[in-house]
Motif scaffolding. Sequence first.
Motif, short mmCIF file in Angstrom:
data_model
loop_
_atom_site.label_atom_id
_atom_site.label_comp_id
_atom_site.label_asym_id
_atom_site.label_seq_id
_atom_site.Cartn_x
_atom_site.Cartn_y
_atom_site.Cartn_z
N PHE A 206 4.53 7.31 2.07
CA PHE A 206 4.60 6.20 3.02
C PHE A 206 4.09 4.94 2.33
CE2 PHE A 206 2.57 3.51 6.33
CZ PHE A 206 3.73 3.16 7.01
N ARG A 207 4.86 3.87 2.52
CA ARG A 207 4.50 2.56 1.99
C ARG A 207 4.55 1.52 3.09
NH1 ARG A 207 8.87 2.63 -2.96
NH2 ARG A 207 7.76 4.06 -4.38
N TYR A 208 3.65 0.56 3.04
CA TYR A 208 3.83 -0.64 3.87
C TYR A 208 3.47 -1.86 3.03
CZ TYR A 208 -1.20 -1.12 5.00
OH TYR A 208 -2.57 -1.30 4.95
N GLU A 209 4.22 -2.92 3.26
CA GLU A 209 4.09 -4.14 2.46
C GLU A 209 3.96 -5.34 3.38
OE1 GLU A 209 7.09 -4.70 -0.62
OE2 GLU A 209 7.25 -6.82 -0.05
N TRP A 210 2.98 -6.22 3.11
CA TRP A 210 2.81 -7.45 3.86
C TRP A 210 3.56 -8.59 3.17
CZ3 TRP A 210 1.45 -7.65 8.67
CH2 TRP A 210 0.55 -6.74 9.21
N ASN B 208 11.20 10.90 1.89
CA ASN B 208 11.11 12.36 1.76
C ASN B 208 11.49 12.73 0.33
OD1 ASN B 208 11.15 15.12 1.94
ND2 ASN B 208 12.82 15.24 3.42
N HIS B 209 10.48 13.05 -0.50
CA HIS B 209 10.77 13.46 -1.87
C HIS B 209 10.62 14.97 -2.04
CE1 HIS B 209 6.37 13.57 -2.47
NE2 HIS B 209 6.35 12.38 -1.90
N GLY B 210 10.56 15.66 -0.89
CA GLY B 210 10.52 17.11 -0.91
C GLY B 210 11.92 17.70 -1.04
N ALA B 211 11.99 19.01 -1.03
CA ALA B 211 13.27 19.70 -1.26
C ALA B 211 14.01 20.01 0.03
CB ALA B 211 13.02 20.99 -2.04
N LEU C 128 14.66 13.28 8.14
CA LEU C 128 14.94 12.82 6.77
C LEU C 128 15.35 14.00 5.90
CD1 LEU C 128 12.11 10.26 5.82
CD2 LEU C 128 14.51 9.79 6.31
N SER C 129 16.54 13.89 5.34
CA SER C 129 16.96 14.90 4.37
C SER C 129 16.28 14.62 3.03
CB SER C 129 18.48 14.90 4.22
OG SER C 129 18.94 13.62 3.86
N SER C 130 16.35 15.55 2.13
CA SER C 130 15.69 15.43 0.83
C SER C 130 16.15 14.19 0.08
CB SER C 130 15.99 16.68 -0.01
OG SER C 130 15.41 16.58 -1.29
N GLN C 131 15.17 13.44 -0.49
CA GLN C 131 15.39 12.25 -1.30
C GLN C 131 15.91 11.05 -0.50
OE1 GLN C 131 14.05 12.66 -4.28
NE2 GLN C 131 13.79 14.82 -3.70
N ASN C 132 15.82 11.12 0.81
CA ASN C 132 16.22 10.00 1.66
C ASN C 132 15.00 9.27 2.20
OD1 ASN C 132 18.95 10.16 1.29
ND2 ASN C 132 19.39 11.19 3.22
N GLN C 133 15.24 8.09 2.76
CA GLN C 133 14.13 7.30 3.28
C GLN C 133 14.54 6.54 4.54
OE1 GLN C 133 13.50 4.72 -0.20
NE2 GLN C 133 14.21 2.98 1.02
N LYS C 134 13.53 6.09 5.27
CA LYS C 134 13.72 5.29 6.48
C LYS C 134 12.82 4.06 6.39
CE LYS C 134 14.83 4.25 10.79
NZ LYS C 134 16.18 3.76 11.15
N GLU C 135 13.40 2.89 6.70
CA GLU C 135 12.64 1.64 6.63
C GLU C 135 12.68 0.92 7.97
OE1 GLU C 135 12.74 -1.16 3.08
OE2 GLU C 135 13.74 -2.43 4.58
N TRP C 136 11.57 0.33 8.37
CA TRP C 136 11.53 -0.50 9.58
C TRP C 136 10.52 -1.62 9.36
CZ3 TRP C 136 9.72 4.47 9.13
CH2 TRP C 136 8.35 4.68 9.29
N TRP C 137 10.65 -2.69 10.15
CA TRP C 137 9.80 -3.87 9.99
C TRP C 137 9.11 -4.19 11.31
CZ3 TRP C 137 13.30 -8.02 7.18
CH2 TRP C 137 13.78 -7.47 5.98
N ILE C 138 7.87 -4.66 11.20
CA ILE C 138 7.15 -5.24 12.33
C ILE C 138 6.79 -6.67 11.96
CG2 ILE C 138 4.99 -5.18 13.65
CD1 ILE C 138 5.19 -2.12 13.59
N PHE D 195 0.86 -1.19 0.00
CA PHE D 195 0.00 0.00 0.00
C PHE D 195 0.89 1.24 0.00
CE2 PHE D 195 -2.47 -3.42 1.74
CZ PHE D 195 -3.77 -3.19 1.33
N GLU D 196 0.54 2.21 -0.82
CA GLU D 196 1.34 3.42 -0.94
C GLU D 196 0.45 4.65 -0.90
OE1 GLU D 196 4.83 4.50 -3.95
OE2 GLU D 196 2.87 4.70 -4.93
N GLU D 197 0.83 5.62 -0.06
CA GLU D 197 0.15 6.92 -0.05
C GLU D 197 1.18 8.02 -0.24
OE1 GLU D 197 -3.29 7.71 2.34
OE2 GLU D 197 -2.43 9.59 3.08
N ILE D 198 0.96 8.87 -1.24
CA ILE D 198 1.84 10.01 -1.52
C ILE D 198 1.14 11.28 -1.06
CG2 ILE D 198 3.08 11.27 -3.32
CD1 ILE D 198 2.84 8.69 -5.05
N ASN D 199 1.80 12.01 -0.16
CA ASN D 199 1.29 13.29 0.31
C ASN D 199 2.01 14.38 -0.48
OD1 ASN D 199 0.76 15.70 1.82
ND2 ASN D 199 0.17 14.42 3.57
#
Length: 475
Positions: free
Chosen positions: A137-141, A157-160, A276-286, A126-130
């Motif tokens: 934000f994405r989450y995958e099962w 973070n795809h902002g500037a 998050l700096s521009s064009q960076n991302q963070k991933e975590w798992w549950i 599932f993906e939601e773009i603000n």
Amino acid sequence: MKQEESSKATQIDQVKIDSELFFKISNVDQMRPFFMSIVSDSNHWMFIGSNGGLSAGRRDAENALFPYYTDDKIMESVEFTGSKTIFRILKASHSHVWEPFSIRYSDNYKLSRNLYKNQLGNKVLFEEINHDLGLTFRYEWNSSDTYGFIKKSTLINHGAETTKITFLDGIQNVMPYGVGSGLQNQRSNLVDAYKRSELDAASGIGIFALSAIIVDKAEPSEALKANIAWSTGVENPKHLLSSSQLEKFREGAEIVEERDVRAERGAYFISQVVTLSSQNQKEWWIIADVNQNVAAVTELSESIQYKSNLQEEISSDIEHGSEKLRKLNAGADGLQLTQDSVRDTRHFANSLFNIMRGGIFDNNYNIDKADFINYLSRANKNVLKSCNTVIEQLPIKFSLSQLKSTVEKNDNKIFRRLSLEYMPLKFSRRHGDPSRPWNQFRINTHTEEGSKILDYEGNWRDIFQNWEALAHSYP
């Protein structure tokens, strides 16, 4: 920042994510919500709506991680069952609250919601773009035979500009072990009163159990097993074991870690601040699983604390499951390669659901002697005893042609009939699901100790219907 009147088109495309083919439905929120079955090579089951509402578990509805209800209730439960994520974002000295895939705050932002499902059918994303906040934000099962269900979350973070974000992410309405579907459907308020959720602080494992097994007898009945959830990818997060502080988090107040919660619906949330700096991302798992005893939880706790490559092991097990699923379907001629990849995927899905219902032979036309003896012991003990000498002469593994040759020389007609009726099938289940709750499914792939089970769930109609197509791969 109001959501604009939408004229967004819904369309289906094929995309590659980490070298794997997915089918993407753009602007899926413009469609009426629909229901999906997410498959596994093992005994996982997951029924999920395109809006995120879900039910999942292992083996059957009596071993649920999230409540097993009818599909209408599952679709309506999206706000309080399954995945839930809330972000507090500090941007240009202004604080914003964003709750992806929720009806809350959705009219505050310009959003795009997309849904992805992989070609094998065992992953959904599932993906939601603000667009206003410049965040995705994405989450995958995913599923793993060893570890259970894995929810992978990614914030991009795809902002500037660099953005400071406080997140609360997790799963809600986690079931304790030992609650059957009938009890949950008819006595859910009583079940809530028996619930106890505990946190193993050293490892971050949430343990969801009953204070006692719910029985109407004047006798002690201890709850010795639990469902569990834990996380990886975030250092020293704050944990919640219920949903009672969600509103507090939305309002910007400080939440307090929960370590022992009683008589509340279980949940597992982690909270942390990330920049998050521009064009960076963070991933975590549950990660979550069912039917765990004390020894299993203790072993997992030590692995979480002391294993440095645990995430790599989980990833490897997920991909191993995908490969096993591909091989299972290959045995039924489910793989084809043409210029039309959509038709190829449809053929794969049709073959897969055929073998899921009708089963598939364990090892082509080869038979495991131990399972054959076990089958005869259940079918007719007298035959097993009288033909013991013949059976003992068979090798540990033998072919169908060897079995036919053996029984043709034997005078015992019942032994002959039972031998020719023997079907070493696996991967079979009844065709029950939340849209057809009158059919109860069961997926018997292995015992609790991990040994293989060859089992068939269904009836002769299933054989005639499903094996009419499969007979070309197993004539």
